[in-house]
Design an enzyme around this catalytic site. Structure first.
Site, PDB file in Angstrom:
ATOM      1  N   HIS A  31      -5.337   4.417   6.575  1.00 51.23           N
ATOM      2  CA  HIS A  31      -4.864   5.695   5.345  1.00 51.23           C
ATOM      3  C   HIS A  31      -3.516   5.907   6.028  1.00 51.23           C
ATOM      4  O   HIS A  31      -2.315   6.723   5.121  1.00 51.23           O
ATOM      5  CB  HIS A  31      -5.119   6.459   5.896  1.00 51.23           C
ATOM      6  CG  HIS A  31      -6.878   7.113   5.255  1.00 51.23           C
ATOM      7  ND1 HIS A  31      -7.034   6.435   3.868  1.00 51.23           N
ATOM      8  CD2 HIS A  31      -7.843   6.881   5.847  1.00 51.23           C
ATOM      9  CE1 HIS A  31      -8.519   6.292   3.928  1.00 51.23           C
ATOM     10  NE2 HIS A  31      -9.179   6.855   5.174  1.00 51.23           N
ATOM     11  N   ASP A  73      -2.623  -0.240   6.217  1.00 44.39           N
ATOM     12  CA  ASP A  73      -3.134  -0.860   4.933  1.00 44.39           C
ATOM     13  C   ASP A  73      -3.219  -2.101   4.229  1.00 44.39           C
ATOM     14  O   ASP A  73      -3.395  -2.875   3.880  1.00 44.39           O
ATOM     15  CB  ASP A  73      -3.919   0.021   3.956  1.00 44.39           C
ATOM     16  CG  ASP A  73      -4.542   1.320   4.131  1.00 44.39           C
ATOM     17  OD1 ASP A  73      -4.760   1.292   6.101  1.00 44.39           O
ATOM     18  OD2 ASP A  73      -4.740   2.838   3.454  1.00 44.39           O
ATOM     19  N   GLU A 102       0.858   5.763   0.351  1.00 45.49           N
ATOM     20  CA  GLU A 102       0.208   7.125   0.147  1.00 45.49           C
ATOM     21  C   GLU A 102       1.448   8.145  -0.587  1.00 45.49           C
ATOM     22  O   GLU A 102       2.078   8.048  -0.973  1.00 45.49           O
ATOM     23  CB  GLU A 102       0.117   7.292   1.920  1.00 45.49           C
ATOM     24  CG  GLU A 102      -0.552   6.125   2.590  1.00 45.49           C
ATOM     25  CD  GLU A 102      -1.648   5.994   2.468  1.00 45.49           C
ATOM     26  OE1 GLU A 102      -2.338   6.769   2.309  1.00 45.49           O
ATOM     27  OE2 GLU A 102      -2.107   4.689   3.260  1.00 45.49           O
ATOM     28  N   ASP A 104       0.851  -0.916  -0.193  1.00 45.99           N
ATOM     29  CA  ASP A 104       0.347   0.299  -0.091  1.00 45.99           C
ATOM     30  C   ASP A 104       0.950   1.233  -0.015  1.00 45.99           C
ATOM     31  O   ASP A 104       2.009   1.625   0.817  1.00 45.99           O
ATOM     32  CB  ASP A 104      -0.613   0.207   0.507  1.00 45.99           C
ATOM     33  CG  ASP A 104      -2.222   1.067   1.093  1.00 45.99           C
ATOM     34  OD1 ASP A 104      -2.502   0.740   0.949  1.00 45.99           O
ATOM     35  OD2 ASP A 104      -1.913   2.061   1.647  1.00 45.99           O
TER      36      ASP A 104
END
Ligand SMILES: [Zn+2]
Length: 465
Positions: free
Chosen positions: A147, A152, A12, A10
């Site tokens: 998040h 995640d 960001e 994952d």
């Protein structure tokens, strides 16, 4: 069979656009059979993170200020992901970002990719929603820092184990295989194409030997459309020939369908690909214009794109590729409405004062010999032609047709004037450039029809320019 080595990933980011935005955090859960390793790092994106994203992720500018840049972790990340199945939720997003970061470093990143959104859809078709929050609620997944990248990534890993328990290894393996199945490409094409073809709207160009342009096509999903050319089960003769001839494929992504249609039409006209149907050149076009030769006496006059600006004139009827097509259409109308072919200029009068042949077989109401008042004939002619009337350009000047992709936060403005497509702009400077008079863009039938249909739908955002 499910591959042995997995990576649940994952990211960001500073936003949703993999070209413009940057990664701010990477989280990876590496799985080798029973061995599970986690890795995560903040990344300095080299630009400020928008406030709402700072709030969403909790990753603030000051936290990444001293973090390594992507370039500094690129080698380690590549080693970690090497030979692993890249698994992410909405994998196109994460894979796209990673690929773009490597591309900026002049490196190529490639991996087999598995999307857990698609997996969830496939194995839990009874549910409408498959975003991460829905999965958490539905399956009782244990959430850490929502998040944040590693938390995640761990959620996807939890979901994977749930699939193994709940749906069984076999069902999971089958769903994975189905996603990983690589479509067959013709032998002459670079297999890297399968990784590079985007699933966005746009136009694609198929080239053959000696870089001859074979075909230009458009789609709202470039990848799907291009691969469908090579799908063994839908091969028609024409497709088969094209498939055998293709040596190289190129494409232009667009924001939406209209951009793809306009670009396709322009490229086909400019480049005349071998396998596209031949499109009419603008200068050959002709149309009927009603000319008032005496008060109340209207006669059709054939005008061509040379003489008349089709984009501005308001009294034109029909667009025809050839004079012959225009004449045939008018003749059919004359027959259907019992109009006089002599008055319409389709025939020469036999002798002055004599009725036309059509009158003698009751196919003309006699305007040629005064049996029908010429004003009446003109009125009936106008009614008969009404359906063919060209729409006059309804704006005082050029307009921009706006297409937007909210997810990627990109916008394209198609600049149009007098039914002419001047080009597509991203940003105000490009709009101004397109509006500079160059006299290169001509009226053409396909663009006229395309724009008329699109404007009639009333869904496009129109900007006066
Ligand atoms: Zn007549």
């Amino acid at each position: 069979m499910i591959p042995d080595r997995l990576a649940f990933i994952d990211l960001e980011t500073t936003g949703a656009n993999p070209v413009r935005d940057r990664i701010t955090e990477i989280g990876v859960v590496e799985v080798d059979g029973d061995r599970v390793t986690t890795w995560n790092t903040l990344i300095n994106p080299g630009r400020p993170i928008p406030e709402f994203i700072q709030q969403l992720t909790g990753i603030r500018n000051e936290m990444v200020a001293n973090a390594p840049t992507f370039a500094e972790v690129a080698e380690e990340l590549a080693e970690r992901l090497q030979g692993r199945l890249f698994i992410a939720h909405n994998a196109r997003f994460d894979y796209g970002f990673v690929k773009n970061e490597y591309q900026r470093l002049g490196q190529r990143f490639r991996s087999d990719v598995l999307c857990t959104v698609r997996l969830s859809r496939k194995l839990f078709p009874e549910y409408p929603r498959h975003n991460l929050d829905s999965l958490i609620a539905r399956h009782g997944l244990q959430t850490g820092d929502r998040h944040r990248a590693l938390a995640d990534a761990d959620l996807i890993w939890q979901f994977w184990r749930l699939l193994q328990r709940d749906r069984g290894e076999d069902a999971l393996a089958e769903a994975v295989q189905q996603q990983l199945k690589r479509p067959a490409l013709p032998p002459h094409l670079d297999p890297a194409l399968l990784d590079d073809l985007p699933e966005s709207p746009g136009v694609y160009l198929l080239y053959g030997e000696n870089d001859v342009l074979l075909y230009v096509g458009k789609s709202i999903n470039l990848r799907q459309r291009v691969l469908s050319h090579f799908a063994a089960d839908t091969r028609e003769y024409k497709e088969m020939r094209l498939t055998q001839e293709v040596r190289r494929i190129d494409w232009h992504e667009t924001v939406g369908e209209l951009g793809a249609l306009l670009l396709e039409s322009r490229l086909v006209k400019e480049r005349q690909p071998v396998h596209n149907r031949r499109l009419r050149r603008a200068s050959d076009l002709c149309s009927w214009r009603l000319q008032e030769v005496a008060p109340g006496d209207f006669r059709p006059q054939l005008v061509s794109g040379h003489d008349v600006d089709f984009g501005r004139a308001g009294d034109l009827f029909g667009l025809f590729a050839t004079k012959r097509e225009a004449t045939n259409t008018l003749r059919k109308i004359a027959d259907a409405y019992e109009l006089c072919p002599v008055i319409l200029g389709l025939e020469k009068p036999a002798q002055p004062g004599r009725p036309c042949f059509a009158f003698q077989v009751h196919a003309c109401k006699g305007a040629c010999v005064g049996k029908e008042a010429i004003g009446m004939h003109s009125a009936r002619l106008m009614a008969a032609l009404a359906k063919l009337k060209l729409d006059a350009w309804a704006y005082p000047g050029p307009i921009g047709l706006v297409e937007r992709d909210d997810f990627l936060d990109v916008e394209e403005v198609h600049v149009v004037d007098g039914w002419r497509y001047l080009g597509t702009a991203r940003g105000e400077a490009e709009i101004h450039q397109l509006l500079e008079p160059t006299g290169q863009s001509r009226f053409d039938m396909d663009t006229y029809k395309l724009l008329r249909t699109q404007l009639a739908k009333g869904k496009l955002k129109v900007r006066r320019l």
